[in-house]
Scaffold this active site. Structure first.
Site, PDB file in Angstrom:
ATOM      1  N   HIS A 242       0.825  -1.202   0.000  1.00  0.00           N
ATOM      2  CA  HIS A 242       0.000   0.000   0.000  1.00  0.00           C
ATOM      3  C   HIS A 242       0.863   1.258   0.000  1.00  0.00           C
ATOM      4  O   HIS A 242       0.647   2.188  -0.789  1.00  0.00           O
ATOM      5  CB  HIS A 242      -0.917  -0.048   1.226  1.00  0.00           C
ATOM      6  CG  HIS A 242      -1.785   1.147   1.410  1.00  0.00           C
ATOM      7  ND1 HIS A 242      -3.117   1.158   1.088  1.00  0.00           N
ATOM      8  CD2 HIS A 242      -1.521   2.385   1.916  1.00  0.00           C
ATOM      9  CE1 HIS A 242      -3.642   2.338   1.384  1.00  0.00           C
ATOM     10  NE2 HIS A 242      -2.683   3.103   1.886  1.00  0.00           N
ATOM     11  N   GLU A 243       1.863   1.307   0.895  1.00  0.00           N
ATOM     12  CA  GLU A 243       2.698   2.500   1.003  1.00  0.00           C
ATOM     13  C   GLU A 243       3.556   2.723  -0.234  1.00  0.00           C
ATOM     14  O   GLU A 243       3.776   3.859  -0.661  1.00  0.00           O
ATOM     15  CB  GLU A 243       3.581   2.416   2.248  1.00  0.00           C
ATOM     16  CG  GLU A 243       2.832   2.289   3.563  1.00  0.00           C
ATOM     17  CD  GLU A 243       1.824   3.409   3.799  1.00  0.00           C
ATOM     18  OE1 GLU A 243       1.952   4.497   3.184  1.00  0.00           O
ATOM     19  OE2 GLU A 243       0.895   3.206   4.585  1.00  0.00           O
ATOM     20  N   HIS A 246       1.766   4.707  -2.700  1.00  0.00           N
ATOM     21  CA  HIS A 246       1.891   6.155  -2.526  1.00  0.00           C
ATOM     22  C   HIS A 246       3.209   6.666  -3.084  1.00  0.00           C
ATOM     23  O   HIS A 246       3.264   7.727  -3.706  1.00  0.00           O
ATOM     24  CB  HIS A 246       1.786   6.515  -1.047  1.00  0.00           C
ATOM     25  CG  HIS A 246       0.426   6.301  -0.456  1.00  0.00           C
ATOM     26  ND1 HIS A 246      -0.728   6.692  -1.079  1.00  0.00           N
ATOM     27  CD2 HIS A 246       0.040   5.734   0.727  1.00  0.00           C
ATOM     28  CE1 HIS A 246      -1.770   6.382  -0.329  1.00  0.00           C
ATOM     29  NE2 HIS A 246      -1.337   5.794   0.780  1.00  0.00           N
TER      30      HIS A 246
END
Length: 734
Positions: A242-243, A246
């Site tokens: 997920h990170e 980003h």
């Protein structure tokens, strides 16, 4: 950023640093910190605007998955981990980091037969590669350990305070930002909340990351050790996935709630991720935004939402395009990292670690017909050494060879890969390929009455290893099966929450070589029952707007035993529904919405297969596509021949008639409308036991049910039109 729900405090904290804009500015304590970041680098806003303007616009939803392709990783991102620790209990071993990197690779590359594969979504072609050379060119594991209370950190507490220590930690420990993507794992991640200037909440935030428009001193990812691979937390395996999203310039899918009318410039700035009003910690059937066109249900399984690891499933095509833009745009932090020249400097990609992965399609084939193998191996290997235990490859050193097996049986497959670093890895799959040599003559019939499922020489293609086709036997016939049958095949789409996943049932190989008579028709006949779901939940928070949850059924044919397929028939939603009124309506409660068909809720159709006369092997695939709608049932599948008797009696050939009988039902097809059709049924002694005259028969497919009072035995059936006559013989078994 992934966050942990705190049931005691009943708050949810979330922060994504994109230079100066917060994903959720309603948390006021975060806003002040964002302004601080902006003040330190006033060019962040300009750099982000450049990335946004360069991102291609994808105007439509592309949620159906791409098939397997022979592709190596397009982009390599060198990675180094900095483990901040206070004791062995909060330190992270190299093996845990390596396992995490495998999951990252599987998810970003959408590797078949791994947890990273989902029918929906696309292969990003992005590979994060653990560095094997440090900034001085010396060998490294790609993992650096830093004690929290020793230089260069000298912290007084094991707790990491994001607001106070983010920049100083990264400046003290980070490697060259033009060569490496730095990832920090801290013992416990603490943040300031509620406008506080000090960190007053620990472990409520799992991790956070910055967009590639951010400054070099802060770019990267920070993860709390409780949310990293091996901790056992439900948000530990994919927090890093997920990170890293980003870091690739991806917003949360719930960014700005439903966004505005232009999906390319509001929300998550993508049009192929259905908007959702807020973050999701679990998967729920809902449609919280109705400003998307077409209006689609929320799909919280995207990696950029907040559901548990096991529920996360995919990146969209738009997210991949946005990531590629961030990688290829000068000024982005990713640009210098991803250049090919940096791979040798950092010992990554073809100069780094290697891991063998492979898949094949089809895995159940026929003797003498091709099977394609695909290497999805990590580390961009240039050497592939295959062993097919009896199969003959077209090129045994190719990354994606085509193999032919001449004999039936089960076959092991092994792949050894090596890249430019000289590192090698081996993957062996025992009994991986099944080869058939049995051809089924016509008629072929399958009603799923046997106890074995799938039936002999058929197979289930379930690529995501989730819910799929199953045998269903009703205890109260005829509910759940066609006609008088007690058994059918079904997919419980009512409980199948993985949108757009594909699941197929494939017939055995059929032999059509002897059927070349021009007056002979070959038909596939099948019956199905389905009801879509029309659902709303206005009392929910946020409310779920009214929408049809629809599933699809597609039927394909293959002339090479499943290597390639041609679409024959497709229906979905209300067009597929056999339920009166189309969809079952539910508002709020779904307790009575699950579809179980009655004897009148079935439809039958026939598909002409004359184009495949004289061929073998022929296989037919029934493919169901989930929309989390309602249950789909299939029964009474038949492939059989029917003679057209227009030339048997004088009259125009336009009156041709095709017919066959199965399980007490006569199925007939007329090529033109008829004023009248007569049916006579005789028993074995020649006695007329049933007759019917049907007027005004329209062009197309029809059916006529025989009397349920007929006893077991042979029957002769005559069908008359004004210009033709045909005879059928039928064994009836009530």
């Amino acid at each position: 950023m992934l966050i942990k729900p705190n049931k005691m405090i009943m708050r949810q904290y979330c922060l994504v640093f994109i230079g100066w804009v917060f994903a959720q500015s309603k948390w006021c304590g975060f806003e002040e910190y964002a302004l601080k970041v902006q003040a330190e680098d006033p060019e962040v806003q300009i750099r982000q605007a450049i990335l946004e303007s360069a991102t291609p616009l994808i105007q439509h939803h592309r949620l159906l998955h791409t098939e397997m392709e022979c592709k190596a990783s397009r982009f390599i991102i060198p990675v180094v981990f900095h483990v901040i620790y206070s004791s062995p209990s909060d330190s992270i071993s190299y093996q845990r980091i390596w396992n995490q990197m495998l999951r990252v690779f599987e998810d970003f590359r959408r590797i078949p037969e791994t947890p990273g594969y989902a029918g929906v979504g696309v292969d990003s072609e992005i590979e994060f590669s653990l560095a094997t050379k440090d900034p001085d060119g010396n060998p490294t594991t790609g993992v650096v350990y830093w004690r929290y209370d020793q230089p260069p950190l000298n912290w007084t507490s094991r707790d990491f305070c994001r607001e106070a220590q983010d920049i100083s930690m990264k400046q003290a420990t980070g490697w060259d930002r033009n060569k490496y993507l730095n990832i920090w794992i801290v013992p416990r991640l603490c943040v300031a909340t509620g406008g506080s200037n000090t960190c007053n909440s620990c472990n409520s935030v799992a991790g956070y990351a910055y967009f590639p428009s951010s400054g070099p001193t802060i770019y990267g990812t920070v993860i709390g050790s409780d949310y990293f691979w091996g901790s056992g937390n439900s948000r530990s395996i994919r927090t890093l996935v997920h990170e890293l999203g980003h870091n690739l310039n991806l917003y949360h899918t719930f960014q700005d709630g439903c966004g505005g009318s232009n999906c390319n410039t509001t929300g998550d700035h993508l049009c192929d991720t259905p908007p959702t009003a807020e973050n999701n910690f679990s998967v729920a059937r809902q449609n919280t935004c109705n400003n998307d066109l077409p209006d689609l249900p929320d799909n919280p399984r995207n990696y950029m939402d907040y559901v548990n690891d096991i529920d996360m499933a995919f990146f969209s095509a738009g997210q991949v395009a946005r990531s590629w833009t961030a990688i290829n745009t000068i000024g982005s932090r990713l640009y210098s990292l991803s250049r090919t020249t940096n791979q040798q400097v950092t010992g990554t990609g073809p100069y780094g670690q290697v891991k063998a992965y492979f898949s094949a399609y089809p895995r159940q084939g026929c003797a003498g017909y091709p099977i394609r193998f695909y290497s999805y191996s990590m580390g961009k290997p240039h050497i592939h050494e295959w062993s097919f235990s009896g199969g003959t490859p077209d090129d045994p050193s190719a990354s994606c060879p085509t193999v032919i097996y001449s004999q039936p049986g089960g076959y092991d497959v092994e792949l050894i890969v090596e890249n430019l670093s000289g590192r090698r890895d081996t993957l062996r799959k025992n009994g991986y390929i099944q080869i058939l040599d049995t051809l089924y003559p016509l008629p072929y019939e399958e009603g799923f009455e046997g106890n074995t499922f799938p039936p002999a020489h058929t197979f289930i293609d379930n690529p995501d290893f989730n819910r799929t086709w199953e045998r269903f036997r009703s205890t109260t016939p005829p509910r759940g099966a066609y006609g008088a049958s007690r058994t059918s095949m079904r997919v419980l789409f009512f409980n199948y929450s993985r949108y757009r996943e594909k699941d197929s049932w494939v017939t055995p190989p059929l032999d059509l070589r002897s059927y070349t008579d021009p007056d002979l028709d070959i038909y596939l006949r099948f019956s199905w029952a389905y009801a879509c779901l029309e659902y709303e939940n206005p009392s929910a928070s946020p409310p779920s707007y009214l929408i049809d949850y629809v599933d699809s059924l597609r039927i394909y044919v293959s002339t090479d035993c499943g290597s390639t397929w041609q679409l024959l028939w497709e229906r979905g939603g209300r067009d597929l529904s056999t339920y009166p009124g189309g969809c079952i309506f539910a508002s709020g409660s779904l307790s009575n919405a699950s579809f179980l068909p009655s004897s009148t809720d079935w439809a039958t159709d026939s598909i002409l297969l004359n184009a495949y006369k004289g061929l073998a092997p022929i296989r037919i695939r029934f493919e169901a596509v989930s929309g989390w709608g309602n249950n789909l049932f299939i029964d009474d599948i038949s492939v059989d021949t029917v003679y057209a008797f227009a030339s048997a009696i004088s009259g125009p050939r336009s009156s041709q008639l095709s017919a066959y009988v199965s399980e007490g039902v006569i199925y007939f097809h007329t090529k033109h409308s008829l004023p009248e059709l007569k049916i006579e049924v005789y028993d074995i002694q020649g006695r007329l036991v049933q007759q019917e005259t049907i007027t005004r028969i329209g062009e197309g497919h029809h059916r006529y049910s025989l009397s349920p009072s007929l006893s077991s035995g042979f029957y002769f059936i005559k069908i008359y039109t004004e210009s033709s006559c045909m005879n059928l013989r039928y064994w009836h078994s009530p």
